[in-house]
Design an enzyme around this catalytic site. Structure first.
Site, short mmCIF file in Angstrom:
data_model
loop_
_atom_site.label_atom_id
_atom_site.label_comp_id
_atom_site.label_asym_id
_atom_site.label_seq_id
_atom_site.Cartn_x
_atom_site.Cartn_y
_atom_site.Cartn_z
N ASP A 66 1.18 -1.19 -0.10
CA ASP A 66 0.17 0.10 0.00
C ASP A 66 0.72 1.22 0.18
O ASP A 66 0.45 2.75 -0.37
CB ASP A 66 -0.76 -0.36 1.42
CG ASP A 66 -2.00 -1.24 0.84
OD1 ASP A 66 -2.34 -1.20 -0.33
OD2 ASP A 66 -2.46 -1.63 2.22
N GLU A 136 -3.70 9.93 4.30
CA GLU A 136 -4.31 10.97 5.89
C GLU A 136 -2.67 11.62 6.26
O GLU A 136 -1.76 12.15 5.57
CB GLU A 136 -4.35 10.25 7.55
CG GLU A 136 -3.00 9.62 7.62
CD GLU A 136 -2.83 7.96 7.15
OE1 GLU A 136 -0.82 7.35 6.53
OE2 GLU A 136 -3.32 7.24 7.05
N ASP A 165 -1.17 11.72 21.64
CA ASP A 165 0.46 11.67 21.43
C ASP A 165 -0.20 12.74 19.74
O ASP A 165 1.06 13.01 19.15
CB ASP A 165 0.64 10.29 21.12
CG ASP A 165 1.46 8.83 22.07
OD1 ASP A 165 1.15 9.80 22.84
OD2 ASP A 165 1.12 8.32 21.48
N THR A 176 -9.09 2.61 6.68
CA THR A 176 -8.95 1.62 7.03
C THR A 176 -7.25 1.06 7.47
O THR A 176 -6.85 0.47 7.65
CB THR A 176 -8.69 0.61 5.98
OG1 THR A 176 -8.41 0.84 4.51
CG2 THR A 176 -10.03 0.44 5.96
N LEU A 180 -8.02 3.91 11.50
CA LEU A 180 -8.81 2.94 11.93
C LEU A 180 -7.64 1.90 13.43
O LEU A 180 -8.13 1.78 14.36
CB LEU A 180 -8.88 1.74 10.51
CG LEU A 180 -8.88 -0.53 11.46
CD1 LEU A 180 -10.55 0.41 11.70
CD2 LEU A 180 -8.92 -1.04 10.52
N SER A 181 -6.42 2.34 13.10
CA SER A 181 -5.76 1.56 14.27
C SER A 181 -5.97 2.26 15.76
O SER A 181 -5.43 2.17 16.48
CB SER A 181 -3.99 1.37 14.09
OG SER A 181 -3.21 2.64 13.71
#
Length: 271
Positions: A66, A136, A165, A176, A180-181
């Site tokens: 990716d 992002e 953070d 995704t 997501l994380s």
């Protein structure tokens, strides 16, 4: 058709897959050009193109994960060129196919058995330079052992102050990934929105926010932090960040029969 070939050499060790793909393109009389990063590695009689897309490929085949696709999009999107991702990495969420057989890639190119999905991108200006992101844009702390306090506004209205953070502004395509994380929702790429997600926030009531894709997001930190655009640190001395909708759109090749929700299940552990 002129197919541009862009390769992550760390994913295609020895360029074995690339050489097979080139051989098949020649066999099928499909014109191709290799990215300049391959000049020292591949056959000398090949044509090459640079980040300025000259000569201009009609499609760019990105071989890697990716991250490789995001890197290809960074120069393909301004030129309006679709990116055809072939996954040689681990996740491959953005890829059109896996690397099982390069002949399948060539078959898709010849048959046109795919569509082109246009994806919204983000834009920010840092230190006089403009950056565009498909996934992002992140404001992140510089000091590993501390948090930062960020004030986030949407169209001038403050949505919250976060001791965290950092903070993520994501597109639906990027939902995704890092978003997501960090606790953000999965959003279908055809939804017109952006995700605002605090990273490891020291507040039980902090939640992700979904805003309109045309809104202007401003992040103000109580100290300078790093700016990360699609996984790459661009600047590390920034305290204010303004993020808007990019004038560019990424174009991703999607195979016929693609099912976004099926891919979520397969790639993110649902089945």
């Amino acid at each position: 058709m002129l197919a541009g070939v862009y390769v992550n050499k760390e994913r295609d060790i020895g360029l074995a897959f690339t050489e097979k793909l080139i051989g098949l393109l020649r066999k099928e009389n499909i014109s191709f050009a290799l990215h300049d990063s391959l000049k020292a590695d591949c056959v000398s009689d090949a044509d090459f193109f640079g980040d300025g897309c000259d000569p201009r490929p009609d499609i760019i085949i990105a071989l890697g994960g990716d991250g490789t696709i995001l890197s290809a999009v960074s120069f393909a999107a301004p030129a309006g060129i679709p990116v055809f991702g072939i996954n040689l990495g681990a996740m491959g969420f953005l890829s059109a196919m896996t690397a099982a057989d390069p002949s399948e890639c060539v078959r898709m190119l010849k048959s046109g058995a795919y569509t082109v999905s246009e994806r919204t991108m983000l834009e920010t200006e840092v230190c006089g330079k403009r950056y565009h992101a498909l996934n992002e844009i992140v404001f992140y702390k510089r000091n590993v052992g501390k948090t930062v306090i960020v004030s986030v506004k949407v169209d001038g209205s403050e949505i919250g102050s976060y001791k965290a953070d950092g903070f993520i502004v994501s597109t639906p395509t990027g939902s995704t990934g890092y978003a997501l994380s960090s606790g953000g929702p999965v959003v279908s790429p055809d939804v017109r929105c952006r995700l605002l997600v605090p990273i490891c926030c020291h507040n039980l009531l902090a939640r992700p926010v979904i805003a309109d894709e045309d809104s202007v997001v401003t992040i103000d930190g109580n100290e300078k932090g790093c700016v990360i655009v699609d996984g790459k640190v661009t600047e590390s001395e920034v305290s204010t960040l303004k993020i808007v909708k990019s004038a560019y759109k990424a174009k991703l090749v999607i195979p016929d029969g693609f099912d976004f929700y099926d891919r979520i299940n397969r790639k993110l552990g649902g089945k």
